[in-house]
Design an enzyme around this catalytic site. Structure first.
Site, short mmCIF file in Angstrom:
data_model
loop_
_atom_site.label_atom_id
_atom_site.label_comp_id
_atom_site.label_asym_id
_atom_site.label_seq_id
_atom_site.Cartn_x
_atom_site.Cartn_y
_atom_site.Cartn_z
N LEU A 541 42.06 35.49 -94.02
CA LEU A 541 41.66 35.42 -92.62
C LEU A 541 42.29 34.18 -91.96
CD1 LEU A 541 37.93 35.83 -91.46
CD2 LEU A 541 39.81 35.01 -90.06
N HIS A 614 36.00 40.15 -78.08
CA HIS A 614 36.39 41.51 -78.44
C HIS A 614 36.89 42.28 -77.23
CE1 HIS A 614 33.50 40.08 -81.46
NE2 HIS A 614 34.47 40.49 -82.24
#
Ligand SMILES: Cc1ncc(C[n+]2csc(CCOP(=O)(O)OP(=O)(O)O)c2C)c(N)n1
Length: 827
Positions: A541, A614
């Site tokens: 990540l 998002h």
């Protein structure tokens, strides 16, 4: 006499004083033997390293000289770091290198290694090694056998022992080409071998030296990516094909480096603190921990300073020693024999084990950070004098004299002769042409050959419907996507990715959660199972590292398709795209390229999964990156051809493409009414790929009603909303043409102008922000083209996108579009 600033004059004076004061050795030592008892370098080899160091030093002095009369444009030098000559000697000239701006002596050594190898009769062919050549001087590779690593001698041109004093002119000849390269960089000559006057870099394809930018540490993530790629490409079988599941048996990637190459990257001590560096160390360690091989040698050239800021005593060692999975080596850069010995050990360890290591090389910085740096503001004269005492070039001279290989006088003669020759070359390159026009400057930026791209798509279609048809059907489990009925945007991208993997054997898909899970929105679902973990894999990540892997893989000949999970998370890593990916062809005249299709899920309108991160709707930072291609497919029937175009353009032209996928449309099925299925589309069979080809920079136009009253220019989610608004307007008798830009860079300017002029009324529907948004570019294109009709903008509010229903207050809606259109029509 030294004051509180080390000037070129001080440095030169001190060097002369030191050499003049060196006591002669008792006798002369055979230059063909070890320079000191048990040393891994012969006297002749050390003499050659001295010549490289002196060349580098004289280049620094020439840089200041050129600057003094306005003909030089770069004064950051390597003085004090010349110990890196011994690091170059410990590596193979085919090991790809990304160099610190102070690795001048490294560059000189490598240029001579390669020059010697390629010179006629030099023994470039290992089977015909000429006596006395560099190849002859090279012992068996320590890595290819189990013999101790330190037994290796350097791959160096051995200085002719006779020339130590009697023929000093011969000493420089081998280094002249390297010196000319560097001088050309300093004067911004368009004949400079890699950047052609666009920047002062160390780089040359035949030296396997990849140019780096001035952004410190930004090349480290790429180095890790190159290490990973070298290892992956090693798995090519002997006929040049990659082994593993899902791999087409022809057309393997070009592999630029030998399979047992290691990657070397150098950088300064302050740079170890940079996020890009810590990302690279972490990623190399992470892969090592996971059992994957990353053969990278990090070389930290530690002069204790980052411009004026000191690295705290012991910090660099402490931090480099504590990097999990990275083996630590240290050497004194003022001791060329020790540096060579330790560097050879480190390189052999990396090569043999295919694991990462760091070489911590202690150096000093002489003559300040750069020409304009007044060190007196932050360093005491005592400190400056102490650095001068550790001058690595003087240290090498001392060793040579003590060993009886040369006298101080002879070495000074070499130094002076090199100085003269460097000045002579500097005067020569002064008169060379500079880049003379904007067209010349940008010529290397991002080549575009649309016809060749179209042909590549046609070839892919021919393969998919011809010889590859069987394999294709198998890969799709017996049911190719054209037989699967109408698809969503996500399904269409998934199918196009699979077709890409089938057609481009060098293509790899990677990112966070793309493999086992198949992406957080299922876009890459099933691809790992079908094509194998070597081609579709999860990364750690860290977006900087995801992009770094792409940069390295592209450079190594692969076709990387990395994914950034959300647009918001591209922003914390975008230097890798902006500063690294997009500049590579520019700073290397296209000699090096990092083709890439970066998939990014983004934009807003995710009902029920909200918040800014998002639903990020900011692309301003991408739109001004020169040469970058930005694709935004709104509909499934555009997504597949646009992706094919991006892959072909990356393969053909080395393009760096951002494929920005509107998350909210991934699974959309309907357009006007629930259940109408108007946002689905069938996947075209390969026979239709040519007629359906979408070139970069061409828009799509939807005509609603008469299409004569209004032009809406939009993209992404705006296409769906605008088509709805156009339907409403059609009921009122208004004919609209909705233009889907499809490409945000380069903008489809010709289509914009033509469709706007057709109605004389333009509504720009821009789901990005009012400031810095895409709409600004569209309006500017209209103004530039002399458009004289009416124009209006509907755009997102200059805000971050809030959670839940509040998002509607800042985003563009179909109602706002309809209202905007009515206002425009009422004018
Ligand atoms: C990301 C970034 N931030 C700031 C700079 C400006 N800058 C150029 S060199 C430098 C210091 C680098 O120090 P170090 O890594 O120790 O290398 P040295 O110059 O000492 O060899 C700085 C801050 C830069 N080039 N890149």
């Amino acid at each position: 006499m030294l004051s509180d600033v080390t000037t070129p004059q001080d440095l030169d004076d001190r060097f002369r004083e030191t050499l003049a004061a060196l006591p002669a050795a008792d006798g002369r030592r055979d230059p063909a033997g070890p320079v000191t008892d048990g040393a891994p370098l012969t006297g002749a080899q050390l003499l050659s390293l001295f010549d490289a160091q002196v060349t580098s030093r004289q280049l620094d002095l020439a840089g200041r000289w050129l600057r003094s009369f306005g003909e030089g444009f770069y004064t950051i030098g390597s003085a004090g770091h010349e110990g890196n000559a011994a690091v170059a000697a410990a590596l193979r000239p085919t090991d790809p290198a990304l160099l610190h701006y102070r690795s001048g002596a490294f560059y000189c050594v490598r240029a001579v290694q390669v020059g010697a190898d390629t010179a006629p009769g030099s023994g470039a062919d290992p089977g015909s090694t000429a006596p006395g050549s560099a190849a002859a001087a090279r012992p068996a590779s320590p890595e290819s056998s189990e013999e101790p690593a330190t037994s290796a001698g350097p791959e160096l041109l051995e200085a002719d022992s006779e020339s130590a004093g009697t023929r000093p002119d011969g000493a420089f000849a081998a280094y002249a080409e390297a010196a000319r390269d560097v001088l050309r960089g300093m004067v911004a000559s368009s004949e400079e071998p890699i950047a052609g006057g666009r920047h002062k870099v160390f780089g040359r394809a035949d030296l396997a030296i990849v140019p780096t930018t001035s952004t410190i540490a930004s090349h480290l993530p790429r180095a890790v990516g190159m290490g990973l790629a070298v290892e992956r490409l090693r798995r090519l079988d002997s006929s040049g094909r990659r082994t593993g599941p899902g791999v087409r048996a022809s057309g393997a990637a070009h592999v630029p480096w030998p399979p047992d190459a290691i990657v070397v990257c150098s950088f300064g001590d302050a740079s170890v603190n940079h996020a890009s560096a810590t990302a690279a160390f972490n990623t190399a360690g992470w892969y090592d921990h996971a059992g994957l091989r990353i053969p990278v040698l990090f070389v930290c050239e530690d002069n204790g300073l980052g411009i004026s800021v000191r690295s705290p005593q012991g910090w660099v060692e402490a931090t480099l020693r504590s990097k999990p999975g990275i083996r630590y080596f240290a050497a004194d850069g003022a001791d060329p024999v020790q540096t060579y010995e330790v560097a050879a050990e480190a390189a052999a360890w990396v090569r043999r084990h295919r694991r990462p290591a760091v070489l911590h090389l202690s150096t000093v910085r002489l003559m300040g950070h750069a020409g304009a740096d007044a060190e007196s503001a932050y360093r005491s004269s005592g400190e400056l004098a102490a650095d001068l005492d550790r001058d690595p070039v003087a240290a090498t001279a001392r060793l040579l004299v003590e060993a009886g290989v040369a006298t101080g006088e002879e070495l000074l003669a070499r130094y002076d002769e090199t100085g003269w020759q460097v000045r002579r070359l500097a005067e020569e390159v002064l008169g060379e042409p500079k880049l003379a026009s904007a067209a010349e400057v940008v010529s290397a930026l991002a080549p575009r050959r649309p016809v060749r791209v179209a042909r590549t798509v046609a070839d892919a279609a021919a393969r998919a419907s011809g010889p590859g048809a069987g394999a294709r059907t198998d890969a799709f489990g017996g049911k190719p996507p054209e037989l699967a009925g109408p698809l969503t945007l996500a399904q269409s991208i998934n199918a196009a990715l699979a077709d890409g993997l089938l057609d481009h054997p060098q293509m790899a898909i990677f990112g966070e959660d793309v493999a086992a899970k198949g992406g957080v929105y299922g876009v890459t679902k099933g691809l790992r199972d079908r094509f194998g973990a070597a081609r579709v894999f999860d990364t750690l990540l860290d977006e900087t590292s995801v992009l770094g892997l792409g940069l390295g893989a592209g450079l190594a000949g692969m076709l990387p398709v990395p994914e950034i999970q959300y647009l918001a998370y591209l922003h914390n890593a975008e230097d890798q795209l902006r500063g690294e990916a997009a500049t590579m062809q520019f700073f290397s005249r296209g000699v090096f390229r990092n083709p890439m299709v970066l998939r990014v899920a983004g934009l807003a309108y995710q009902e029920g999964f909200g918040g800014h991160f998002h639903n990020d709707n900011s692309v301003a930072v991408l739109r001004d990156v020169p040469g970058l291609v930005i694709a935004v497919p709104a509909r499934p029937d555009d997504a597949a051809p646009m992706l094919r175009t991006c892959l072909a353009s990356a393969a053909v032209d080395g393009s760096v493409c951002v494929f920005l996928e509107p998350i909210a449309l991934y699974h959309a099925r309907d357009l006007y009414a629930e259940g109408d299925g108007e946002w689905l589309a069938g996947y075209p069979e390969p026979g239709a790929w040519v007629s359906g080809h979408v070139p970069i920079g061409r828009a799509r136009v939807y005509r609603v009603g008469s299409a004569d009253d209004l032009t809406i220019i939009t993209f992404g989610n705006g296409v769906r909303m605008s088509l709805r608004a156009a339907a409403t307007l059609a009921e009122e008798g208004v004919g609209t043409r909705v233009v889907d830009l499809r490409w945000l860079a380069p903008l489809p300017v010709a289509d914009i102008i033509r469709e706007s002029s057709a109605t004389g009324r333009v509504l720009v529907v821009d789901e990005t922000r009012r400031s810095g948004g895409v709409g600004e570019g569209v309006i500017a294109a209209l103004v530039d083209a002399g458009y004289v009709g009416a124009a209006r903008r509907v755009a997102g509010v200059d805000s971050f996108v809030p959670l839940g229903p509040a998002a509607r207050h800042v985003l563009v809606s179909a109602e706002a579009i309809t209202d905007g259109a009515r206002t425009l029509l009422a004018r």
